[in-house]
Design an enzyme around this catalytic site. Structure first.
Site, short mmCIF file in Angstrom:
data_model
loop_
_atom_site.label_atom_id
_atom_site.label_comp_id
_atom_site.label_asym_id
_atom_site.label_seq_id
_atom_site.Cartn_x
_atom_site.Cartn_y
_atom_site.Cartn_z
N LEU A 9 -3.79 2.00 10.48
CA LEU A 9 -4.06 1.16 9.31
C LEU A 9 -3.92 2.03 8.07
O LEU A 9 -4.51 3.11 8.00
CB LEU A 9 -5.45 0.55 9.39
CG LEU A 9 -5.85 -0.38 8.23
CD1 LEU A 9 -6.75 -1.52 8.73
CD2 LEU A 9 -6.58 0.38 7.11
N ILE A 10 -3.16 1.55 7.11
CA ILE A 10 -2.92 2.29 5.87
C ILE A 10 -3.33 1.41 4.70
O ILE A 10 -2.95 0.24 4.62
CB ILE A 10 -1.44 2.68 5.73
CG1 ILE A 10 -0.97 3.46 6.97
CG2 ILE A 10 -1.20 3.49 4.46
CD1 ILE A 10 0.53 3.77 6.98
N GLY A 12 -3.56 0.59 0.47
CA GLY A 12 -2.81 0.81 -0.77
C GLY A 12 -1.31 0.92 -0.56
O GLY A 12 -0.68 1.88 -1.02
N SER A 15 2.99 0.03 -3.12
CA SER A 15 4.02 0.87 -3.74
C SER A 15 3.74 2.33 -3.40
O SER A 15 2.74 2.66 -2.73
CB SER A 15 4.02 0.68 -5.27
OG SER A 15 2.78 1.11 -5.82
N TYR A 153 -11.15 10.88 -12.67
CA TYR A 153 -10.27 10.85 -11.50
C TYR A 153 -10.47 12.09 -10.64
O TYR A 153 -10.61 12.00 -9.41
CB TYR A 153 -8.82 10.76 -11.98
CG TYR A 153 -7.80 10.79 -10.87
CD1 TYR A 153 -7.59 9.67 -10.06
CD2 TYR A 153 -7.04 11.92 -10.63
CE1 TYR A 153 -6.66 9.69 -9.04
CE2 TYR A 153 -6.10 11.96 -9.61
CZ TYR A 153 -5.92 10.84 -8.82
OH TYR A 153 -4.99 10.87 -7.80
#
Length: 281
Positions: A9-10, A12, A15, A153
């Site tokens: 499972l990935i 995001g 893109s 971030y």
């Protein structure tokens, strides 16, 4: 009888690295569940899969919504009976500095980039234990070196790296491998999603000159062709998926290895400060 394909499972995958990793995993024979917050944005993902001649299972998953995460993981287990790997890739950029940001802005960055990773990882771990699987998180060189105007971030990515570095030996006792993948500059839509128009005048009060300097330096890095491709960065994700004993920390380029190495050898912080101060001088 052919062996049951391994399931990954990935998150995001609309893109960039997530999209490239999903296609690469499917091409390598993984049953790939490609998730994204808004499935109406899956056009590029589906097109890339079709061009590569692979099949993806595209599903909705909002990493900041625990109910969404639980529903997605439960659905994968119900349909496939196993989960062998998770790639935490979903994230959001943010450009700003403490005096100009609201605390709510900073909390939002942490919610996506840190707590979102924990939401998915926590839900996945029982299944990864059962499969003796792999937990892989795409962080950033910004998870090792704090960078000007990327305070929130980098704080989130530092937090992810600290959490995973601490979790790794614990998870290993039960057969789960934990790794982080650290890209540098990647030529994706990510840089366009930080909330700043690079062509517009920047008004950051007393920080305006420093911010202009930083943006000029960063724009040159992203726009002069030196940024890595998403497919190139996804190769490091594949390394974490396939290596017999994947490293905990995997950089995606020689430049990223050198950059991260500056910090890891910088006991008093002076080398990093000299480096990053030049970006805003």
């Amino acid at each position: 009888m052919s062996p049951t394909p391994r399931t990954v499972l990935i998150t995001g995958t609309s893109s960039g690295i997530g999209l490239a990793a999903a296609v690469a995993a499917a091409r390598a024979g993984w049953r790939t569940v490609a998730t994204l917050r808004d499935t109406t944005r899956a056009g590029a993902l589906r097109k890339a899969a079709a061009e590569a001649g692979v099949e993806l299972d595209v599903r909705q998953l909002d990493v900041t919504d625990e109910a969404s995460v639980t529903a997605a993981l439960d659905g994968v287990i119900a349909d496939y009976g196993r989960l062998d790997a998770v790639v935490n890739n979903a994230g959001a950029g943010h450009l700003g500095t403490l005096e100009n940001d609201s605390v709510a802005d900073i909390r939002s960055v942490m919610e996506v980039n840190f707590f979102g990773v924990l939401n998915v990882s926590k839900a996945a771990l029982p299944h990864l234990r059962a499969a003796e699987g792999r937990l892989i998180t795409v962080t950033s060189v910004g998870g090792v070196i704090g960078q000007p105007f990327n305070e929130a971030y980098c704080a989130a990515k530092f937090a992810v790296e600290g959490y995973m570095e601490s979790l790794a030996p614990v998870a290993r006792t039960l057969g789960v491998s934990v790794s982080v993948v650290e890209p540098g500059a990647v030529a994706t839509e990510f840089v366009n999603n930080i909330g700043v128009d690079l062509d517009a005048a920047i008004d950051a009060g007393p920080y305006t000159d420093a911010l202009r300097q930083y943006i000029d330096r960063t724009a040159e890095q992203f726009l002069d062709g030196s940024a890595q491709t998403a497919a190139g960065a996804a190769e490091a994700v594949m390394e974490a998926l396939h290596a017999d004993r994947p490293a905990f920390r995997i950089q995606t380029t020689d430049w990223a290895r050198t950059f991260v190495g500056t910090k890891l050898a910088d006991v008093d912080g002076s080398a990093v400060q000299a480096l990053t101060s030049a970006w805003v001088a």
